[in-house]
Design a protein around this motif. Structure first.
Motif, PDB file in Angstrom:
ATOM      1  N   LEU A   3     -47.684   9.053  25.895  1.00 23.64           N
ATOM      2  CA  LEU A   3     -47.439  10.149  26.521  1.00 23.64           C
ATOM      3  C   LEU A   3     -46.590  10.120  27.613  1.00 23.64           C
ATOM      4  O   LEU A   3     -45.369  10.423  28.083  1.00 23.64           O
ATOM      5  CB  LEU A   3     -48.090  11.481  26.287  1.00 23.64           C
ATOM      6  CG  LEU A   3     -47.950  12.646  26.429  1.00 23.64           C
ATOM      7  CD1 LEU A   3     -46.230  13.411  26.608  1.00 23.64           C
ATOM      8  CD2 LEU A   3     -49.243  13.434  26.848  1.00 23.64           C
ATOM      9  N   LYS A  20     -45.001  20.565  24.446  1.00 21.40           N
ATOM     10  CA  LYS A  20     -44.821  20.595  23.495  1.00 21.40           C
ATOM     11  C   LYS A  20     -44.337  20.022  22.585  1.00 21.40           C
ATOM     12  O   LYS A  20     -44.576  20.519  20.819  1.00 21.40           O
ATOM     13  CB  LYS A  20     -43.890  22.094  23.640  1.00 21.40           C
ATOM     14  CG  LYS A  20     -45.167  22.292  24.735  1.00 21.40           C
ATOM     15  CD  LYS A  20     -44.652  23.988  24.275  1.00 21.40           C
ATOM     16  CE  LYS A  20     -45.388  25.235  25.423  1.00 21.40           C
ATOM     17  NZ  LYS A  20     -44.624  26.211  25.179  1.00 21.40           N
ATOM     18  N   THR A  21     -42.955  19.336  22.268  1.00 19.43           N
ATOM     19  CA  THR A  21     -42.109  18.797  21.518  1.00 19.43           C
ATOM     20  C   THR A  21     -42.800  17.429  20.884  1.00 19.43           C
ATOM     21  O   THR A  21     -42.246  16.559  20.041  1.00 19.43           O
ATOM     22  CB  THR A  21     -41.047  19.162  21.764  1.00 19.43           C
ATOM     23  OG1 THR A  21     -40.618  17.758  22.708  1.00 19.43           O
ATOM     24  CG2 THR A  21     -40.165  20.767  21.793  1.00 19.43           C
ATOM     25  N   THR A  22     -43.290  16.990  22.330  1.00 18.07           N
ATOM     26  CA  THR A  22     -43.716  15.055  21.415  1.00 18.07           C
ATOM     27  C   THR A  22     -45.577  15.181  20.910  1.00 18.07           C
ATOM     28  O   THR A  22     -45.979  16.352  21.732  1.00 18.07           O
ATOM     29  CB  THR A  22     -43.985  15.317  22.619  1.00 18.07           C
ATOM     30  OG1 THR A  22     -42.674  15.059  23.094  1.00 18.07           O
ATOM     31  CG2 THR A  22     -44.256  13.298  22.684  1.00 18.07           C
ATOM     32  N   LYS A  23     -44.928  14.618  19.692  1.00 16.37           N
ATOM     33  CA  LYS A  23     -45.736  14.598  19.249  1.00 16.37           C
ATOM     34  C   LYS A  23     -47.228  13.056  19.400  1.00 16.37           C
ATOM     35  O   LYS A  23     -48.018  13.175  18.783  1.00 16.37           O
ATOM     36  CB  LYS A  23     -45.830  14.155  17.619  1.00 16.37           C
ATOM     37  CG  LYS A  23     -45.278  15.585  16.854  1.00 16.37           C
ATOM     38  CD  LYS A  23     -44.402  14.888  15.805  1.00 16.37           C
ATOM     39  CE  LYS A  23     -43.872  16.233  15.297  1.00 16.37           C
ATOM     40  NZ  LYS A  23     -42.792  17.013  15.348  1.00 16.37           N
ATOM     41  N   GLU A  24     -46.695  12.819  20.645  1.00 22.92           N
ATOM     42  CA  GLU A  24     -47.797  11.499  21.192  1.00 22.92           C
ATOM     43  C   GLU A  24     -48.609  12.029  21.234  1.00 22.92           C
ATOM     44  O   GLU A  24     -49.280  13.148  21.954  1.00 22.92           O
ATOM     45  CB  GLU A  24     -46.662  11.032  22.297  1.00 22.92           C
ATOM     46  CG  GLU A  24     -47.116   9.063  22.396  1.00 22.92           C
ATOM     47  CD  GLU A  24     -47.500   8.565  21.546  1.00 22.92           C
ATOM     48  OE1 GLU A  24     -48.556   8.031  21.197  1.00 22.92           O
ATOM     49  OE2 GLU A  24     -46.411   8.571  21.235  1.00 22.92           O
ATOM     50  N   LYS A  25     -50.450  11.116  21.148  1.00 26.85           N
ATOM     51  CA  LYS A  25     -50.941  11.607  21.531  1.00 26.85           C
ATOM     52  C   LYS A  25     -51.990  10.513  22.447  1.00 26.85           C
ATOM     53  O   LYS A  25     -52.765  11.267  22.851  1.00 26.85           O
ATOM     54  CB  LYS A  25     -52.627  11.221  19.767  1.00 26.85           C
ATOM     55  CG  LYS A  25     -52.413  12.004  18.796  1.00 26.85           C
ATOM     56  CD  LYS A  25     -52.387  13.684  19.269  1.00 26.85           C
ATOM     57  CE  LYS A  25     -51.321  14.200  17.869  1.00 26.85           C
ATOM     58  NZ  LYS A  25     -51.376  16.359  17.934  1.00 26.85           N
TER      59      LYS A  25
END
Length: 163
Positions: free
Chosen positions: A133, A123-128
């Motif tokens: 990820l 939820k806190t990771t912005k990795e797409k």
């Protein structure tokens, strides 16, 4: 000019009394107490005698300490078995006590704990990029001391659920 604070001489009886007080307030292992006694500049023979007295009087108990430490680090810090074992080894706790403490973890609770911290991390990771990820989550789980196979299994479940 440097001023060094001169350490006060501390007697063996006083050191024993202080150590008893410390052990009565919080669970300690002999390694922690030995460090304190070294700080107080107590001789090695006296350290051994003080620790022996603390064990006989049940102020120190390595098994009790190990069980509390492992349970607290698992529940409150959300550490995995590997990290807990490593920290206990640094405190010179015997291998069999470490294994006994770690074996007491409920497997379902352990897996759920890893699942929850990885889910929060997603939820806190912005990795797409899914590969990036996965790598980020895997490193996170490793840093928390969870086993590789279990981490990969849960990461794959979480990523396939989010797609």
């Amino acid at each position: 000019m440097e001023y060094k604070k001169k350490k006060k001489e501390i007697s063996v009886a006083s050191a024993l009394s202080k150590a008893m007080f410390i052990c009565s307030r919080q669970e300690k292992c002999s390694y922690d107490i030995r460090k304190k006694l070294n700080d107080w500049e107590i001789s090695s023979d006296d350290q051994d005698q003080i620790i022996q007295t603390l064990v006989e009087e049940k102020f120190l108990n390595e098994e009790r300490y190990t069980n509390f430490y492992a349970r607290d680090k698992f529940r409150f810090n959300r550490w995995g078995r590997i990290k807990i074992a490593h920290h206990l080894k640094q405190k010179q706790i015997s291998e069999h006590l470490i294994l006994d403490a770690i074996d007491q973890f409920d497997e379902n609770e352990y897996n759920q704990n890893l699942h929850d911290i990885l889910f929060s991390k997603i939820k806190t990771t912005k990795e797409k990029d899914p590969y990036q990820l996965r790598a980020k989550l895997f490193r996170f789980a490793q840093g928390r001391g969870f086993e590789s196979q279990l981490s990969l299994k849960i990461i794959n479940e979480l990523i396939s659920d989010t797609n």
